[in-house]
Design an enzyme around this catalytic site. Structure first.
Site, PDB file in Angstrom:
ATOM      1  CB  CYS A  86      90.583 -27.524  42.479  1.00  0.00           C
ATOM      2  SG  CYS A  86      88.854 -27.053  43.282  1.00  0.00           S
ATOM      3  CD  GLU A  87      96.694 -25.662  40.041  1.00  0.00           C
ATOM      4  OE1 GLU A  87      97.380 -26.639  40.556  1.00  0.00           O
ATOM      5  OE2 GLU A  87      96.842 -25.087  40.258  1.00  0.00           O
TER       6      GLU A  87
END
Ligand code: LLP
Length: 423
Positions: free
Chosen positions: A348-349
């Site tokens: 999640c980046e």
């Protein structure tokens, strides 16, 4: 890359199909070729064979026990940077007299472990480290063999995070302070001064900065000897760059034999043992990270190839904007069109992006792809970020394969954590 080839349209590592490994261990995984590791080590060893020399694999690049065992059995030395690495090196079969210990922040406990083990050389990086080491060695009734790592103040053209040889970097002892310090240490009980070390950076594609550093070290050896001091070794560090892109000629990096010739030109016939510490050169092109396409996500402006490997498995693109070749495990048809993909992981980046607008042959969900040149600074820099288990590592030799680090279970991942009873 000779040991990573297509046979019958499927990518193989030596004689083992990558697809077969994926079927056995699941994805993602790292895979290493023993023949490539050996060849790279031997090329470097032979390049320095005109003089007393020791090639010490910088195991920060790849510390898998089986990889280390391959190199230990071939006669290599090893460069370690922590007591943890020293422990792993000894366990993998490196004898103490082929271990050098580098690093700017060795603790008293680490120095003590190194002196007890009686390793070949500790590369001292500061005056205070010298005093601590002398105290430790005297306390143990031993003598520590050392080299002083000097900062040659030589700039290199590489990513700023991996350049080490300038004054403003934290590494090495300032040039001006070396001679008096060497003199002082030569009279210290507990210390056996063997020589001088340098390391100017990593992924250096040009021999010129090496030449500058070697010249400075040779001058320093002459100065020290002229003052009546004994110099028996020079440690030239690592840093040789390797090709990350296929078919691009300006990025190939120096040939080991040219690097070796340069080292011999400067140090042969001087009664010195020449040590070098290559990491990437030996392991980089000996390994790949293999991953599966989870989704093909068509956005308005781009198509994302969402893989099951993420930045936690291979951090180099995120951290250094590094380029890794992405190879379909099933060979594309001749003449297949190349389409632009943004190749991303599941973390999640936004930074979890391996490549933007990379032109690849058509791929489908479920297909396997391999990141090339991932044998160095790949698995060692991985983490469990986002609750993702470390991926397995596989070693291939000829038609044999072995899982040399298995994937941990989720229970093992959390086994070291506990909740205090006052919660
Ligand atoms: N010796 C010393 C003292 C070092 O600091 C290093 C690397 C080496 C040898 C080995 O350098 P090599 O031959 O592998 O270039 N994580 C970065 C690379 C960091 C290198 C740190 N020092 C990357 O993925 O590019």
């Amino acid at each position: 890359m000779d040991h990573f080839c297509y046979h019958n349209g499927v990518l193989h590592v030596e004689d083992v199909s990558v697809e077969a490994i994926a079927a056995e261990v699941g994805t993602p995984f790292y895979v290493y070729s023993r023949a490539t590791l050996l060849r790279h080590y031997e090329v470097m060893r032979d390049a320095l064979s005109g003089t007393d020399s020791l090639v010490c694999f910088a195991m920060k690049a790849n510390s898998n026990k089986a990889v280390l065992s391959v190199l230990a059995a071939a006669g290599a030395g090893v460069d370690v940077v922590s007591a943890g690495e020293m422990h792993m090196a000894l366990a993998a079969g490196f004898p103490a007299n082929r271990i050098v210990f580098s690093g700017v922040g060795k603790t008293r406990a680490e120095l003590e472990a190194a002196v007890r083990a009686g390793i070949h050389q500790i590369n001292v990086e500061s005056e205070n480290e010298l005093y601590t080491l002398a105290e430790v060695a005297r306390g143990l009734g031993k003598r520590a063999a050392i080299a002083f790592r000097v900062n040659p103040d030589v700039g290199v053209d590489t990513h700023e995070k991996i350049a080490t040889g300038r004054k403003e970097n934290k590494f090495g002892i300032d040039w001006e302070r070396i001679v008096p310090l060497y003199q002082l240490a030569s009279g210290m009980p507990g210390i056996d001064v063997k020589g001088i070390g340098v390391h100017i950076g990593s992924q250096i594609l040009d021999l010129v900065p090496f030449r500058r550093a070697f010249e400075r070290v040779r001058d320093l050896v002459a100065t020290l000897r002229a003052s009546g001091l004994k110099v028996e070794r020079v440690d030239l560090g690592g840093g040789m760059g390797i090709p990350y892109r296929r078919n691009i000629n300006d990025q190939v990096g120096p040939e080991p034999r040219d690097y070796g010739a340069l080292a011999l030109e400067h140090f042969r016939g001087m009664g010195l043992q020449v040590i070098c510490e290559p990491g990437r050169l030996i392991a980089g092109n000996a390994g790949m990270l293999v991953s599966r396409v989870v989704y093909i996500k068509k956005g308005e402006t781009r198509t994302f190839l969402v893989l099951d490997a993420g930045q936690n498995d291979l951090i180099r693109p995120t951290l250094y904007d590094a380029y890794h070749e992405i190879i379909p495990v099933h060979q594309a048809d001749a003449g297949a069109p190349l389409l632009p993909f943004d190749v991303v992981g599941p973390v999640c980046e936004t930074g979890d992006t391996f490549a933007r607008q990379r032109r690849l042959p058509p791929l489908e969900e479920g297909d396997l792809v391999a990141f090339a040149t991932a044998g160095a600074y790949g698995a060692v820099m991985s983490s469990t970020y986002n609750g993702r288990p470390l991926v397995p590592e596989v070693l291939v030799s000829g038609d044999r394969m072995a899982v040399v680090r298995r994937r941990p279970t989720l229970e093992e991942m959390t086994a070291l954590e506990s909740v205090p009873d006052w919660l």
